[in-house]
Scaffold this motif. Sequence first.
Motif, PDB file in Angstrom:
ATOM      1  N   SER A   1      -6.004   1.886  -3.464  1.00  0.00           N
ATOM      2  CA  SER A   1      -6.263   0.681  -2.611  1.00  0.00           C
ATOM      3  C   SER A   1      -6.886  -0.316  -3.503  1.00  0.00           C
ATOM      4  O   SER A   1      -6.752  -1.570  -2.934  1.00  0.00           O
ATOM      5  CB  SER A   1      -7.000   0.998  -1.095  1.00  0.00           C
ATOM      6  OG  SER A   1      -6.273   1.941  -0.391  1.00  0.00           O
ATOM      7  N   LEU A   2      -7.911   0.029  -4.091  1.00  0.00           N
ATOM      8  CA  LEU A   2      -8.569  -0.873  -4.963  1.00  0.00           C
ATOM      9  C   LEU A   2      -7.607  -1.663  -5.939  1.00  0.00           C
ATOM     10  O   LEU A   2      -7.475  -2.852  -6.273  1.00  0.00           O
ATOM     11  CB  LEU A   2      -9.546  -0.293  -5.741  1.00  0.00           C
ATOM     12  CG  LEU A   2     -10.851   0.036  -4.841  1.00  0.00           C
ATOM     13  CD1 LEU A   2     -11.973   0.798  -5.635  1.00  0.00           C
ATOM     14  CD2 LEU A   2     -11.691  -1.537  -4.299  1.00  0.00           C
TER      15      LEU A   2
ATOM     16  N   ILE B   1     -10.049   3.516   6.002  1.00  0.00           N
ATOM     17  CA  ILE B   1     -11.153   4.307   6.530  1.00  0.00           C
ATOM     18  C   ILE B   1     -10.918   4.845   8.038  1.00  0.00           C
ATOM     19  O   ILE B   1     -11.512   5.953   8.195  1.00  0.00           O
ATOM     20  CB  ILE B   1     -12.545   3.378   6.235  1.00  0.00           C
ATOM     21  CG1 ILE B   1     -12.344   2.847   4.775  1.00  0.00           C
ATOM     22  CG2 ILE B   1     -13.554   3.976   6.712  1.00  0.00           C
ATOM     23  CD1 ILE B   1     -12.512   3.880   3.905  1.00  0.00           C
TER      24      ILE B   1
ATOM     25  N   PHE C   1      -8.336  -1.704   4.164  1.00  0.00           N
ATOM     26  CA  PHE C   1      -9.286  -0.886   3.956  1.00  0.00           C
ATOM     27  C   PHE C   1      -9.665  -0.547   5.439  1.00  0.00           C
ATOM     28  O   PHE C   1     -10.063   0.787   5.588  1.00  0.00           O
ATOM     29  CB  PHE C   1     -10.694  -1.511   3.384  1.00  0.00           C
ATOM     30  CG  PHE C   1     -10.298  -1.298   1.792  1.00  0.00           C
ATOM     31  CD1 PHE C   1     -10.578  -0.127   0.982  1.00  0.00           C
ATOM     32  CD2 PHE C   1      -9.892  -2.642   1.082  1.00  0.00           C
ATOM     33  CE1 PHE C   1     -10.451   0.102  -0.298  1.00  0.00           C
ATOM     34  CE2 PHE C   1      -9.628  -2.463  -0.266  1.00  0.00           C
ATOM     35  CZ  PHE C   1      -9.817  -1.429  -1.014  1.00  0.00           C
TER      36      PHE C   1
ATOM     37  N   SER D   1       0.785  -1.404  -0.063  1.00  0.00           N
ATOM     38  CA  SER D   1      -0.196   0.017  -0.024  1.00  0.00           C
ATOM     39  C   SER D   1       1.117   1.402   0.090  1.00  0.00           C
ATOM     40  O   SER D   1       0.175   2.354  -0.313  1.00  0.00           O
ATOM     41  CB  SER D   1      -1.077  -0.181   1.228  1.00  0.00           C
ATOM     42  OG  SER D   1      -0.187  -0.029   2.748  1.00  0.00           O
TER      43      SER D   1
ATOM     44  N   ILE E   1      -8.617   5.664  -2.133  1.00  0.00           N
ATOM     45  CA  ILE E   1      -9.491   4.536  -2.203  1.00  0.00           C
ATOM     46  C   ILE E   1      -9.317   3.853  -3.727  1.00  0.00           C
ATOM     47  O   ILE E   1      -9.182   2.709  -3.442  1.00  0.00           O
ATOM     48  CB  ILE E   1     -11.178   4.895  -2.215  1.00  0.00           C
ATOM     49  CG1 ILE E   1     -11.521   5.199  -0.764  1.00  0.00           C
ATOM     50  CG2 ILE E   1     -12.130   3.776  -2.624  1.00  0.00           C
ATOM     51  CD1 ILE E   1     -11.679   3.997   0.313  1.00  0.00           C
TER      52      ILE E   1
ATOM     53  N   VAL F   1     -15.537  -1.477   8.850  1.00  0.00           N
ATOM     54  CA  VAL F   1     -15.380  -0.795   7.631  1.00  0.00           C
ATOM     55  C   VAL F   1     -16.944  -0.183   7.200  1.00  0.00           C
ATOM     56  O   VAL F   1     -17.282   0.959   6.875  1.00  0.00           O
ATOM     57  CB  VAL F   1     -14.558  -1.225   6.404  1.00  0.00           C
ATOM     58  CG1 VAL F   1     -14.826  -0.539   5.079  1.00  0.00           C
ATOM     59  CG2 VAL F   1     -13.280  -1.442   6.891  1.00  0.00           C
TER      60      VAL F   1
ATOM     61  N   THR G   1      -5.355  -4.042  -4.095  1.00  0.00           N
ATOM     62  CA  THR G   1      -6.151  -5.267  -3.825  1.00  0.00           C
ATOM     63  C   THR G   1      -6.322  -6.488  -5.096  1.00  0.00           C
ATOM     64  O   THR G   1      -6.143  -7.453  -4.771  1.00  0.00           O
ATOM     65  CB  THR G   1      -7.736  -4.966  -3.547  1.00  0.00           C
ATOM     66  OG1 THR G   1      -7.866  -4.153  -2.338  1.00  0.00           O
ATOM     67  CG2 THR G   1      -8.555  -6.153  -3.169  1.00  0.00           C
TER      68      THR G   1
END
Length: 467
Positions: free
Chosen positions: A88-89, A127, A123, A59, A85, A181, A92
Motif C-alpha cells: 500500500s505504501l 487497517i 489505509f 490497490s 502495508i 487509522v 501511495t
Amino acid sequence: MNKYKRLMGNSVIFAIGNLGSKLMQFIMIPLYSYTLTTSEYGKVDFLTTVISLILPILSVDIFDAVFRYALDKTDNNKVTFNTSILFSLAITVISFIIAILLQLSIHTYPIMYAEYVLVASLFFSLISNYARAVNKIKEFAIAGIINSIAMGLLNFALLYFLNWKMDGYLLSMGSGMLFAVIYIMFACHFWNELDFRSYSWQKLKVMLKYSTPLVPNLLAWWLNSASDRMFILLFIGASANGIYAMASKIPNILSTLMTIFLQSWQISVVEEYDSEHGKRFITNVFQVFTTAVFVIAIGILTFLKPIFHLLVSPAYFIGWQVAPFLLLSIIYSNAASFLGTIYTATKKTVPIMYTTVIGAIVNIVLSIVIIPFIGIYGAAIANIFSFALVSFFRFKDIIKANKISIKLGQFILLHILFIIVLLANFLSKNNILPISSGLISLLIIAVIDPNFKRVISIIKSRNVNLN
C-alpha cells in the motif's frame, strides 16, 4: 442458536463502527446544501465517485484479501499485515505522482485534496479490515466513532466558518479516516506488528491471486452503482449531478444499515457455509434481510417529502422525485451484495465478477440511451434494471449449488406494497396519502410476514430465533 446470536451481536458492534460516519454525513446534509452550490456539490461528488473507482484498481483490492486471509486461523497474520502495508505504501507513492501531474493540468478541481482522501481511504480500508478479521471488533467500532466526530467537527469548521467549499469537504473526509487509522494502530498495538522483514513476495502473489478477480467485479460494481454520476455530468451537467447526489443521500440510509449487517454476515457465512445446516442458515438470514430492506425502504418512502423539506435547501428539493427510484435500486444492490458474500465463503470470486460485468453492461447501455431523454430519472432506472439482473443471476447460480431457497410470495408482496407507497408520493400533492399508505403497508407486513417480528427483535438487539 449461538451462530445467530453472534451474527446479530456482531451486527450491533459493526453498527456502532459504521453508523457514526454515515449518520454524520446525513446530519451534514443541511450544511452541504446551504454552503455548497449544486454545481460545487456536483463536482465534489464527482471526485469522490472517481476515488471509489480508482481505489480498488490501484490497490488491486488488497484490503479485501487482507480480510479474507487474516480470517484464516492457519494464516500467518504478521506476514499478511506487513505485506499489505508495504504494498500500500508503494501504491501511495505512485498515486501521489499521478495526482501532481493531474493537478498541473486541471485547475477547476482540487485534485491534491482528492489524493489525500484516496490515500486515507486506502489505509482506513486496509487497517479496519485487518482489525475486523483478527477480532478487534470493539476497536473497530470506536474508530468509526472517531472518524465521524472528526469529520463532523472539521465540516463545520471548514465549510461553515472558513468557507473552504470543496477543499474543506474533502479535507474533512480524509482527516476523519486518518484519525481513525491512527487510533486503530495504537489501540490494537498494530504498531508492534510492523516489521517489513516479514514481507513475503509469495504471500503477496497468493493474496493478489484472490483479489485480482475482484477488481473487474468492483469496477463493474462501480459502473453499476456510481457511473450514473458520470453520465449525468456528461449529458446534463454538474448542477444536475449535485441534485442527484443530494437526492441519493437519504436513500443511502438504507444502504448504510444493510452494509453494517453485511460486514457481520461476511464473517458468519464463511464459518457456516459448509456446515450441516448451512443452506437453512443462509436461507433464513436472507429472508429476514429481505424483509428488513423493504421495511426500511417503505419507512423512508412514507416520510420522504417531509424529510426533504426538513433537511435540504430549496435548490435541492426537486431531488425527492428521483429518491424513490434510487431506493428501489438500493434494494436490489443490497440483495446482490448479500448473495455476493456467499461466493466469498468459497474463495471463488470469478462468478462474482461475471455477474457484475453483465449488470454493468446493461447499466451503461441503458444510461446512454435513457438519460438524454428523461434526465436523472434515467440514471436511477438504469441502476434498478442492472442490479436486479445481477441479483437474479447470482441467486440462480447459488440455487444450483443448493445453498439457498426463496419464498416467492414474500418477494411479490413486498414489491407490491413498495410500489403502492411510491405511487402515493407522486399522486398526492400533500403528505396525507403517502404517510397513510406507508403506515398501512407496514401494518400489512407486520401481520402477514413472519420475518417482521424478527426484524423488530434485531432492532431491539434481542436474541433472535431464525430457525
